[in-house]
Design a protein around this motif. Structure first.
Motif, PDB file in Angstrom:
ATOM      1  N   ALA A  28       0.624  17.860 -20.157  1.00 50.51           N
ATOM      2  CA  ALA A  28       0.280  16.746 -19.273  1.00 50.51           C
ATOM      3  C   ALA A  28      -0.596  15.723 -20.005  1.00 50.51           C
ATOM      4  N   PHE A  29      -1.512  16.212 -20.828  1.00 49.48           N
ATOM      5  CA  PHE A  29      -2.366  15.310 -21.593  1.00 49.48           C
ATOM      6  C   PHE A  29      -1.524  14.499 -22.585  1.00 49.48           C
ATOM      7  N   LYS A  30      -0.554  15.154 -23.194  1.00 50.51           N
ATOM      8  CA  LYS A  30       0.364  14.464 -24.109  1.00 50.51           C
ATOM      9  C   LYS A  30       1.131  13.369 -23.365  1.00 50.51           C
ATOM     10  N   GLN A  31       1.547  13.658 -22.132  1.00 50.25           N
ATOM     11  CA  GLN A  31       2.269  12.672 -21.324  1.00 50.25           C
ATOM     12  C   GLN A  31       1.353  11.514 -20.914  1.00 50.25           C
ATOM     13  N   ASN A  39       2.644  12.056  -6.708  1.00 46.12           N
ATOM     14  CA  ASN A  39       3.748  12.759  -7.347  1.00 46.12           C
ATOM     15  C   ASN A  39       3.201  13.746  -8.376  1.00 46.12           C
ATOM     16  N   LEU A  40       3.518  15.021  -8.192  1.00 45.15           N
ATOM     17  CA  LEU A  40       2.966  16.082  -9.040  1.00 45.15           C
ATOM     18  C   LEU A  40       4.019  16.591 -10.012  1.00 45.15           C
ATOM     19  N   ASN A  41       3.613  16.671 -11.271  1.00 42.71           N
ATOM     20  CA  ASN A  41       4.494  17.164 -12.324  1.00 42.71           C
ATOM     21  C   ASN A  41       3.867  18.421 -12.918  1.00 42.71           C
ATOM     22  N   PHE A  42       4.416  19.591 -12.550  1.00 51.49           N
ATOM     23  CA  PHE A  42       3.845  20.845 -13.050  1.00 51.49           C
ATOM     24  C   PHE A  42       4.307  21.079 -14.478  1.00 51.49           C
ATOM     25  N   SER A  43       3.348  21.260 -15.379  1.00 53.14           N
ATOM     26  CA  SER A  43       3.665  21.584 -16.770  1.00 53.14           C
ATOM     27  C   SER A  43       2.557  22.478 -17.313  1.00 53.14           C
ATOM     28  N   ALA A 101       0.834  -1.201   0.000  1.00 55.02           N
ATOM     29  CA  ALA A 101       0.000   0.000   0.000  1.00 55.02           C
ATOM     30  C   ALA A 101       0.868   1.251   0.000  1.00 55.02           C
ATOM     31  N   MET A 102       1.909   1.206   0.867  1.00 56.62           N
ATOM     32  CA  MET A 102       2.766   2.380   0.974  1.00 56.62           C
ATOM     33  C   MET A 102       3.582   2.587  -0.285  1.00 56.62           C
ATOM     34  N   GLY A 103       3.785   1.485  -1.070  1.00 55.70           N
ATOM     35  CA  GLY A 103       4.570   1.597  -2.288  1.00 55.70           C
ATOM     36  C   GLY A 103       3.774   2.135  -3.460  1.00 55.70           C
ATOM     37  N   GLU A 104       2.463   2.260  -3.319  1.00 54.33           N
ATOM     38  CA  GLU A 104       1.638   2.775  -4.415  1.00 54.33           C
ATOM     39  C   GLU A 104       1.896   4.248  -4.643  1.00 54.33           C
ATOM     40  N   GLU A 105       1.816   4.673  -5.902  1.00 58.80           N
ATOM     41  CA  GLU A 105       1.952   6.084  -6.210  1.00 58.80           C
ATOM     42  C   GLU A 105       1.031   6.462  -7.362  1.00 58.80           C
ATOM     43  N   ILE A 106       0.712   7.736  -7.410  1.00 57.84           N
ATOM     44  CA  ILE A 106      -0.053   8.295  -8.518  1.00 57.84           C
ATOM     45  C   ILE A 106       0.801   9.388  -9.144  1.00 57.84           C
ATOM     46  N   LYS A 107       1.047   9.257 -10.438  1.00 62.20           N
ATOM     47  CA  LYS A 107       1.787  10.288 -11.166  1.00 62.20           C
ATOM     48  C   LYS A 107       0.769  11.186 -11.869  1.00 62.20           C
ATOM     49  N   ALA A 108       0.729  12.446 -11.437  1.00 60.40           N
ATOM     50  CA  ALA A 108      -0.267  13.383 -11.955  1.00 60.40           C
ATOM     51  C   ALA A 108       0.427  14.604 -12.538  1.00 60.40           C
ATOM     52  N   GLY A 109      -0.142  15.155 -13.602  1.00 62.14           N
ATOM     53  CA  GLY A 109       0.437  16.339 -14.215  1.00 62.14           C
ATOM     54  C   GLY A 109      -0.627  17.349 -14.589  1.00 62.14           C
ATOM     55  N   GLY A 110      -0.195  18.577 -14.803  1.00 63.46           N
ATOM     56  CA  GLY A 110      -1.126  19.628 -15.206  1.00 63.46           C
ATOM     57  C   GLY A 110      -0.542  20.999 -14.955  1.00 63.46           C
ATOM     58  N   GLY A 111      -1.392  22.002 -15.102  1.00 60.37           N
ATOM     59  CA  GLY A 111      -0.967  23.384 -14.944  1.00 60.37           C
ATOM     60  C   GLY A 111      -1.414  24.007 -13.638  1.00 60.37           C
ATOM     61  N   GLY A 112      -1.423  25.347 -13.611  1.00 62.45           N
ATOM     62  CA  GLY A 112      -1.596  26.094 -12.376  1.00 62.45           C
ATOM     63  C   GLY A 112      -2.873  25.849 -11.598  1.00 62.45           C
ATOM     64  N   ALA A 113      -4.032  25.988 -12.239  1.00 64.00           N
ATOM     65  CA  ALA A 113      -5.291  25.902 -11.495  1.00 64.00           C
ATOM     66  C   ALA A 113      -5.532  24.530 -10.867  1.00 64.00           C
ATOM     67  N   PRO A 114      -5.392  23.423 -11.610  1.00 59.72           N
ATOM     68  CA  PRO A 114      -5.627  22.116 -10.987  1.00 59.72           C
ATOM     69  C   PRO A 114      -4.531  21.696 -10.015  1.00 59.72           C
ATOM     70  N   ILE A 115      -3.264  21.921 -10.394  1.00 62.86           N
ATOM     71  CA  ILE A 115      -2.162  21.467  -9.538  1.00 62.86           C
ATOM     72  C   ILE A 115      -2.073  22.323  -8.283  1.00 62.86           C
ATOM     73  N   ASP A 116      -1.957  23.641  -8.462  1.00 66.24           N
ATOM     74  CA  ASP A 116      -1.809  24.529  -7.300  1.00 66.24           C
ATOM     75  C   ASP A 116      -3.102  24.658  -6.506  1.00 66.24           C
TER      76      ASP A 116
END
Length: 252
Positions: A63-66, A54-58, A20-35
């Motif tokens: 993010a959709f392309k990724q 894990n948040l990837n600001f772009s 359970a602790m090893g699970e992760e979610i890789k999420a990306g996006g821009g200012g409004a959703p991420i911040d």
């Protein structure tokens, strides 16, 4: 025998807990959703579920392309899915089968108009907003302000916010050609705070005491999470958390 069973139970518990602790979610996006949504819920969500976020600001389009490339578990956007596809296409991001992806609305984000804190203009109508940001109104005196040229500050890395504002406030009319280019919304805020003639727009996370919020009719857009197919169980946990307990941490 009992001691052996207890040891086995402890080992099983550690293994399951580690999974359970090893699970992760890789999420990306821009200012409004991420911040505005994911950053505020990150710590309490991780603490509640044991899943690392894990948040990837772009940007919404990158993010959709990724996501399409399989690099993310989810992407986010501050506009409707159909509008995201149109914006992505303008950036030469093609999706073979858009119906493969599922957009889940997690909330709404208001877009605020801001000026320098010493600007005497306290309110603008939609017509005035459109006039300013399309370049038809070029002097503050035309909207009750000082006799000074209007300086438009526009983020170049938040296409979703720009597209939503363009559609909702400008009726899809193009932005003025003469603008001051900025990066993240923190950069937009700093440029507005440093220029008495400046005006810009952005999400609630951009607001602070260094700039002034101008009263306007509401300009709000949906905030969505996009997944390939239906959300996975771990992503669904995140969506449910945002819509439930996460509301205590989100400011809009």
């Amino acid at each position: 025998m009992k001691r052996g069973m207890i040891c086995l139970a402890l080992v099983a518990s550690m293994v399951l807990g580690g999974t359970a602790m090893g699970e992760e979610i890789k999420a990306g996006g821009g200012g409004a959703p991420i911040d505005g949504y994911l950053k505020p819920v990150k710590e309490p969500f991780e603490k509640s579920t044991g899943i690392t976020l894990n948040l990837n600001f772009s940007s919404a389009t990158l993010a959709f392309k990724q996501l399409v490339a399989g690099e993310l578990d989810l992407s986010t956007a501050g506009l409707a899915y159909a509008d995201l596809l149109k914006t992505a296409k303008k950036e030469n991001i093609e999706v073979a089968d858009p119906s493969t992806y599922v957009a889940t609305e997690i909330g709404a984000s208001k877009i605020y108009t801001v000026t320098h804190k010493d600007n005497p203009v306290s309110a603008l109508t939609l017509d005035q907003l459109k006039g300013i940001f399309t370049g038809k109104i070029t002097n503050w005196k035309e909207v009750g302000g000082n006799d000074a040229p209007i300086l438009i500050v526009l983020s170049s890395i938040n296409p979703a916010t720009n597209a939503a504002f363009k559609k909702l406030a400008l009726g899809d009319a193009p932005f003025a050609a003469d603008v001051v280019d900025a990066g993240r919304f923190e950069d937009v805020r700093e440029k507005v705070a440093a220029n008495p003639e400046a005006i810009a727009f952005g999400p609630v996370t951009m607001l602070d005491a260094t700039i002034k919020t101008v009263k306007t009719p509401d300009v709000a857009r949906p905030v969505i999470v996009i997944t390939k197919g239906a959300p996975s169980p771990k992503v669904q946990k995140l969506i449910s958390f945002i819509k439930g307990e996460g509301q205590h941490y989100i400011r809009q």
